[in-house]
Design an enzyme around this catalytic site. Structure first.
Site, PDB file in Angstrom:
ATOM      1  N   ARG A 258      -0.232  11.638 -26.519  1.00 59.80           N
ATOM      2  CA  ARG A 258       0.837  12.071 -25.639  1.00 59.80           C
ATOM      3  C   ARG A 258       0.642  12.222 -24.560  1.00 59.80           C
ATOM      4  O   ARG A 258      -0.348  13.426 -24.180  1.00 59.80           O
ATOM      5  CB  ARG A 258       1.669  13.281 -26.355  1.00 59.80           C
ATOM      6  CG  ARG A 258       2.309  14.180 -25.501  1.00 59.80           C
ATOM      7  CD  ARG A 258       3.410  15.125 -26.567  1.00 59.80           C
ATOM      8  NE  ARG A 258       2.957  16.285 -26.940  1.00 59.80           N
ATOM      9  CZ  ARG A 258       2.338  17.365 -26.359  1.00 59.80           C
ATOM     10  NH1 ARG A 258       2.423  17.346 -24.939  1.00 59.80           N
ATOM     11  NH2 ARG A 258       1.965  18.175 -27.128  1.00 59.80           N
ATOM     12  N   HIS A 262       5.004  18.223 -24.257  1.00 55.49           N
ATOM     13  CA  HIS A 262       5.619  18.119 -25.574  1.00 55.49           C
ATOM     14  C   HIS A 262       7.087  17.888 -25.283  1.00 55.49           C
ATOM     15  O   HIS A 262       7.805  16.761 -26.019  1.00 55.49           O
ATOM     16  CB  HIS A 262       5.548  19.537 -26.380  1.00 55.49           C
ATOM     17  CG  HIS A 262       6.287  19.399 -27.511  1.00 55.49           C
ATOM     18  ND1 HIS A 262       6.240  18.731 -28.607  1.00 55.49           N
ATOM     19  CD2 HIS A 262       7.315  20.270 -27.951  1.00 55.49           C
ATOM     20  CE1 HIS A 262       7.136  19.012 -29.631  1.00 55.49           C
ATOM     21  NE2 HIS A 262       7.916  19.918 -29.038  1.00 55.49           N
ATOM     22  N   TYR A 271      -2.594  24.441 -22.155  1.00 55.65           N
ATOM     23  CA  TYR A 271      -3.581  24.237 -23.592  1.00 55.65           C
ATOM     24  C   TYR A 271      -4.364  22.749 -23.773  1.00 55.65           C
ATOM     25  O   TYR A 271      -4.931  22.762 -24.625  1.00 55.65           O
ATOM     26  CB  TYR A 271      -2.505  24.262 -24.911  1.00 55.65           C
ATOM     27  CG  TYR A 271      -1.227  23.195 -24.647  1.00 55.65           C
ATOM     28  CD1 TYR A 271      -1.487  21.890 -25.376  1.00 55.65           C
ATOM     29  CD2 TYR A 271      -0.188  23.505 -24.293  1.00 55.65           C
ATOM     30  CE1 TYR A 271      -0.491  21.096 -25.198  1.00 55.65           C
ATOM     31  CE2 TYR A 271       0.920  22.660 -24.247  1.00 55.65           C
ATOM     32  CZ  TYR A 271       0.695  21.493 -24.872  1.00 55.65           C
ATOM     33  OH  TYR A 271       2.014  20.610 -24.702  1.00 55.65           O
TER      34      TYR A 271
END
Ligand code: TPP
Ligand code: MG
Length: 357
Positions: A258, A262, A271
């Site tokens: 990805r 998100h 992160y």
């Protein structure tokens, strides 16, 4: 030997047809003609541009939230494009690609994220179910639909899209178990995009692959390069044929990445490091297909410009059409819970209305 035996996930081999440099794996053939490849490439470009527009619409406050597909186009376009119209599709929440390929109008898709549930209503004959926000619950619905179709003798399959994170949910394991026992004609298409929000794949499971989870439930699992349109098509087609001939479910792990956040509600730089993203960039499913088509003299800057302009025009129109729909009313929240509104619901509606005055 079947494809699933040859690529037994315990052997640790990932299936691939189209290599990142745009050439074919020796011994493999593309599952479609060059003209069909160009047509699917065009759809992938459309989906990427529509996805970017969705992100912008959210940033401008015209969408509530949004979960971008960016990077996962081959998984969704490849798998959905081998399905038939009556097949059942159970999306998670990142499925703009599969949804549009199945024939849902972009306007409907936009409406859903603008907060109008009418966007979830599929046109007659298109069996695409609404977005599933609860992670993994859609796997159960898919197995139920597949089993029901089998009992009725309907010659259709169900496909369910889920993420790597969903494989840690109880629902997923119940669905896998039931599918295996009843040989339901279902395909679990897991897009392993390496993250469940901020949780990396390594923290998700101690299994070497996600595909091998199928083995415990008594059916085939296979790992495919999820950024390879051809590979995804071939593997999904094989799974569809298998399900259609009564041989039960398949779990497909599309290995992908990805590129975006998100959803529009998180910041991936908190992160995920740039160093981690770098090796995935040349593996971009669109770049790879472009290289392939260029090798066949079917792609040029002019072709790209033409399909981009066509896509943007169509997207502009869909946005206009979706925004022209009157927004849902306060009553809509209460009206559809039961066939008739119960007294407490009526009371709550009146209360809400009084607070909005
Ligand atoms: C049952 C449930 N638990 C937690 C959440 C919050 N949540 C939304 S998406 C997500 C991660 C899903 O990751 P994955 O299955 O890998 O799919 P991806 O988002 O990567 O496509 C979580 C934990 C939720 N929506 N539902
Ligand atoms: Mg994930």
């Amino acid at each position: 030997m079947s494809l699933f035996e040859e690529y037994d996930p315990l052997k640790g081999k990932m299936f691939q047809i189209l290599k990142p440099d745009g050439t074919l794996d020796p011994g493999q053939k593309p599952p479609i003609s060059d003209q069909e490849t160009l047509a699917l490439y065009q759809k992938m470009v459309f989906i990427r541009l529509a996805d970017q527009r969705c992100l912008s619409l959210q940033r401008m406050g015209r969408f509530g939230t949004y979960a971008p597909i960016w990077g996962q186009e081959a998984c969704q376009v490849g798998s959905a494009s081998v399905l038939k119209k009556g097949d059942w599709v159970f999306p998670a929440f990142r499925e703009i690609g599969a949804t549009l390929i199945m024939g849902i109008p972009l306007k409907n898709f936009l409406l859903y994220w603008m907060g109008d549930e009418m966007g979830s209503r599929a046109p007659e004959g298109i069996n695409v179910m609404p977005v599933s926000i609860p992670v993994g619950s859609q796997t159960l619905h898919a197995v139920g639909a597949a089993w029901g179709a089998k009992l009725k003798g309907d010659k259709v399959v169900a496909i369910v899209y889920l993420g790597d994170g969903a494989t840690s949910e109880g629902d997923f394991h119940e669905a896998m178990n039931f599918a295996g026992v009843f040989k339901a004609p279902v395909i679990f298409f897991c897009q392993n995009n390496q993250y469940a929000i901020s949780v990396p794949r390594s923290m998700q499971t101690a299994s070497k692959t996600l595909a091998q989870k199928a083995i415990a439930y008594g059916f085939d699992g296979i790992q495919v390069d999820g950024n390879d349109l051809f590979g995804v098509m071939r593997v999904t087609r094989e799974a569809v044929e298998k399900a259609g001939s009564g041989e039960g479910p398949t779990f497909i792990e599309g290995v992908t990445f990805r590129f975006g956040p998100h959803t529009t509600a998180d910041d991936p730089t908190k992160y995920r490091t740039e160093k981690e993203i770098e090796p995935w960039k040349p593996l971009d499913p669109l770049v790879r297909l472009r290289l392939y088509l260029k090798g066949k003299s079917l792609w040029s800057e002019e072709v790209e410009q033409r399909i981009t302009e066509e896509a943007q025009k169509e997207i502009d129109q869909a946005v206009k059409d979706a925004e022209a729909v009157p927004p849902p009313t306060v009553e809509d929240i209460f009206k559809y819970v039961f066939a008739e509104m119960t007294p407490p619901l009526k009371e709550q509606l009146e209360y809400l209305k009084s607070t909005l005055k």
